[in-house]
Motif scaffolding. Sequence first.
Motif, short mmCIF file in Angstrom:
data_model
loop_
_atom_site.label_atom_id
_atom_site.label_comp_id
_atom_site.label_asym_id
_atom_site.label_seq_id
_atom_site.Cartn_x
_atom_site.Cartn_y
_atom_site.Cartn_z
N SER A 52 -44.64 74.08 26.52
CA SER A 52 -43.49 74.89 26.09
C SER A 52 -43.14 75.94 27.14
O SER A 52 -42.04 76.47 27.15
CB SER A 52 -43.78 75.55 24.75
OG SER A 52 -44.91 76.37 24.86
N LEU A 53 -44.10 76.23 28.04
CA LEU A 53 -43.81 77.19 29.10
C LEU A 53 -42.76 76.65 30.06
O LEU A 53 -41.98 77.41 30.63
CB LEU A 53 -45.09 77.53 29.88
CG LEU A 53 -45.87 78.77 29.43
CD1 LEU A 53 -46.35 78.64 28.00
CD2 LEU A 53 -47.06 79.00 30.33
N VAL B 233 -59.46 68.77 24.09
CA VAL B 233 -59.04 70.16 24.30
C VAL B 233 -57.95 70.22 25.37
O VAL B 233 -56.98 70.97 25.25
CB VAL B 233 -60.24 71.05 24.69
CG1 VAL B 233 -59.79 72.48 24.81
CG2 VAL B 233 -61.34 70.94 23.67
N LEU B 234 -58.13 69.38 26.42
CA LEU B 234 -57.11 69.37 27.49
C LEU B 234 -55.75 68.99 26.91
O LEU B 234 -54.73 69.63 27.23
CB LEU B 234 -57.52 68.36 28.58
CG LEU B 234 -58.27 68.92 29.76
CD1 LEU B 234 -58.60 67.80 30.74
CD2 LEU B 234 -57.44 69.97 30.47
N VAL C 264 -54.39 72.00 24.92
CA VAL C 264 -53.93 73.12 25.75
C VAL C 264 -52.67 72.73 26.51
O VAL C 264 -51.71 73.51 26.60
CB VAL C 264 -55.04 73.56 26.73
CG1 VAL C 264 -54.54 74.69 27.61
CG2 VAL C 264 -56.26 74.00 25.99
N CYS C 265 -52.64 71.50 27.05
CA CYS C 265 -51.48 71.10 27.84
C CYS C 265 -50.24 71.00 26.96
O CYS C 265 -49.14 71.34 27.40
CB CYS C 265 -51.74 69.78 28.54
SG CYS C 265 -52.92 69.96 29.87
N ASN D 253 -39.43 77.55 29.03
CA ASN D 253 -39.29 79.00 28.84
C ASN D 253 -39.33 79.40 27.37
O ASN D 253 -38.65 80.33 26.93
CB ASN D 253 -38.00 79.50 29.49
CG ASN D 253 -38.14 80.94 29.92
OD1 ASN D 253 -39.26 81.44 30.02
ND2 ASN D 253 -37.03 81.61 30.16
N GLU D 254 -40.10 78.66 26.60
CA GLU D 254 -40.33 79.03 25.21
C GLU D 254 -41.72 79.65 25.13
O GLU D 254 -42.54 79.42 26.01
CB GLU D 254 -40.30 77.77 24.33
CG GLU D 254 -38.95 77.10 24.22
CD GLU D 254 -38.00 77.90 23.37
OE1 GLU D 254 -38.48 78.60 22.47
OE2 GLU D 254 -36.78 77.83 23.63
N PRO D 255 -42.02 80.44 24.07
CA PRO D 255 -43.37 81.00 23.98
C PRO D 255 -44.44 79.93 23.88
O PRO D 255 -44.19 78.83 23.37
CB PRO D 255 -43.33 81.85 22.71
CG PRO D 255 -42.09 81.50 22.02
CD PRO D 255 -41.15 80.97 23.03
N PHE D 256 -45.64 80.27 24.38
CA PHE D 256 -46.81 79.40 24.36
C PHE D 256 -47.05 78.85 22.96
O PHE D 256 -46.90 79.56 21.98
CB PHE D 256 -48.01 80.22 24.83
CG PHE D 256 -49.30 79.48 24.88
CD1 PHE D 256 -49.48 78.48 25.80
CD2 PHE D 256 -50.34 79.80 24.02
CE1 PHE D 256 -50.68 77.80 25.87
CE2 PHE D 256 -51.54 79.14 24.09
CZ PHE D 256 -51.71 78.13 25.01
N LEU D 257 -47.37 77.56 22.88
CA LEU D 257 -47.66 76.88 21.61
C LEU D 257 -46.44 76.71 20.71
O LEU D 257 -46.58 76.39 19.53
CB LEU D 257 -48.75 77.61 20.81
CG LEU D 257 -50.19 77.47 21.29
CD1 LEU D 257 -51.11 78.27 20.40
CD2 LEU D 257 -50.63 76.03 21.29
N ASN D 258 -45.24 76.92 21.26
CA ASN D 258 -44.05 76.70 20.45
C ASN D 258 -43.94 75.22 20.12
O ASN D 258 -44.33 74.38 20.91
CB ASN D 258 -42.82 77.16 21.24
CG ASN D 258 -41.65 77.42 20.34
OD1 ASN D 258 -41.82 77.61 19.15
ND2 ASN D 258 -40.47 77.41 20.90
N ILE E 17 -63.69 66.94 25.77
CA ILE E 17 -62.99 67.67 26.82
C ILE E 17 -61.54 67.24 26.91
O ILE E 17 -60.62 68.07 26.97
CB ILE E 17 -63.70 67.45 28.17
CG1 ILE E 17 -65.12 68.02 28.12
CG2 ILE E 17 -62.92 68.08 29.30
CD1 ILE E 17 -66.00 67.54 29.24
N VAL E 18 -61.31 65.90 26.88
CA VAL E 18 -59.94 65.40 26.96
C VAL E 18 -59.13 65.91 25.78
O VAL E 18 -57.97 66.30 25.92
CB VAL E 18 -59.95 63.86 27.02
CG1 VAL E 18 -58.55 63.31 26.86
CG2 VAL E 18 -60.55 63.39 28.33
N MET F 145 -49.12 74.40 26.68
CA MET F 145 -48.55 74.85 27.96
C MET F 145 -47.16 74.29 28.19
O MET F 145 -46.34 74.91 28.86
CB MET F 145 -49.46 74.40 29.12
CG MET F 145 -50.78 75.09 29.20
SD MET F 145 -50.64 76.70 29.91
CE MET F 145 -50.44 76.25 31.64
#
Lengths: 500, 146
Positions: B87-88, B77-78, B81-82, B91-96, B74-75, B85
């Motif tokens: 890159s958000l 994947v966290l 994903v984080c 203000n860059e695209p997700f997963l940049n 779980i950690v 995130m």
Amino acid sequence: MMNNFVVLPLVIPLLSGLLMALLRKNVRVQRWLSILSVLLTFTVSYHLLQTVKAEGIQILEIGGWTAPFGIVLVVDLISALLLMTTSVVSFACIIYAFKSIGAEREKFYFYSLIQFLLTGINGSFITGDLFNLYVCFEVMLLASYVLLSLGGGRVQLREGIKYIVINTLSSTFFLLGIAYLYAVVGTLNLAHLSVRVAEAGQTGLMTTIAVLFLIVFGIKAALFLFFWLPGAYSAPPAAISAIFAALLTKVGIYTIFRLYTLVFYHQPHITHTLIAVMAGLTMLLGGIGAIGQWDIRKILGYNVIIGVGFVISGLAVFTSAAVAGAIYYVIHDMVTKALLFLLGGTMISIVGTGKLKEISGLIRNHPSLGWMFFITTLALAGVPPLSGFIGKVLIIKEGLSKGVFQAGFYWLAGIGLLSSLMILYSLMKIFINGFWGETQLSKEMEKGTTQGLLFPCVFLTAVCVFLGLGAELLYPYIESASQSLIDPHSYIQAVLSEVV
Amino acid sequence: MGLKNDVILQTVTKVAVFIILAFSIHLFIGGHHNPGGGFVGGLAVVSAFTLLLLAFDLKSLRAGLIINFEILAIVGVLIAVCTGMSSLLFNEPFLNQIFGTINLPILGETEFATAVIFDTGVAFAVLGTALSIITTISEDICKWRQ
């Protein structure tokens, strides 16, 4: 338009699902997180809907890789509408689960699994890439496998095995189809596929691939190949089967809509005729099944199938108004099917059995349950001003006016009307047998209470009435959504603006 | 499980595990430009542990690895994903991803990429998932034998 909001409907449930898995023992926190996640997703989807309406289709190129090379997420009006409806429905089902699902399941990742299911569903609605669609489907299916067999009752395991085998088979065909398609046109981006297929012409090979995909999504959406559905959806507890009935088949329907309006629309006399035949048969067979059953769960399961057939017949007619009707009917169907399964589940939890012949006279002690069931029945049968009416009118009217040119559409419209009667008959059977008659159970003898179970039902009934009365508010969105499905140009333009 | 007197397997395993673990780190680091990465690196680590499990038994493996595999997954994947995130926030695209080079004392010009953090998450997720599957199955077999 580049917009990072696009990824949120996918990431919010994923993150909250993971957090909940960490807080496995703390059920209270999990409940609050579930609600929070669904509400957040709803807000984001509403925001996206308004943005798309004002500024056009929103896309996100993941990792900054431009369209045909990287994976894009695309939100157009139909995606945004479906995202919103998904959040509304899952909100109700999660609240229903609070009181009904039991501590055992709650401690065994139930809420996380629901969130992962939503991740897959939302992902399927927003992805603009065929392989990514496959991945999102798998995420959704894996969560649904576990949810279906969670608890491990005998029936659940039996139906779970069947469900897994069928879906693994169709997923394999899905992969094969993707491989064929990639071998022929060399791209998997949906917009790029549309361009390439249009350039190369939809040859016989391409149409064969299209039919292969139709088989795949026919199984997933329960379009004609629905034999697995009534069993699988009647096995798990009401909250889970409601969320399945409302959402899972609709993802398949959405994909059929997307593929056969965006990519494979060049040979409608083959593909769309096949779709029409499948839709007609689905409605007929589903209707016969619904009429023939005497078990509440099975009747409801067959009603899901009729709904699928009806929505797809809107696609088969393939005019702007008919597609608008189909989109409207999908939204209505998601809400009312969830409601119907929750109401049916409440009835079963009161009496302790799903057999209609052993239930009678529930309305004396549970008037609100009875009347909500009645309203839902009317909505599903398409009685104005409730939510089923507008979708039915649009699809059948367009079917009839197209029947002037092709007699087959008369048949489709006729079956559509007949299916409404079958829905009405099968649900009235539940209503008359279950709610009328002599009250056999006094309050004390009942197996379960309706305490805490009625609120989500009331909520969904309100949404259902709103969908009917507020059709005027919704219709502009649905009309533009169907416009952009009929004319895929704007979708392609939005995704490939930097290349083409 | 537990082939109590399998001296050859146990002795070889003790050496081979370190080689596999070293190779898995090589795979993991090399994954940025060459074949490899978090997924394969994680799987290679799992293969080392599986070898241990086969040569010894579940108990001794558990004694050596005190982490809860499910939480590790779980950690993982966290983390992944984080990282995506984050890159958000810019203000860059997700997963940049971004990368730069830093001059380190011994290694010289070394490239650092944010994708490595993502890959670490992937490695943890693979490790946790695969190990919990393997240990669950072998627990079942132990119970069944009894």
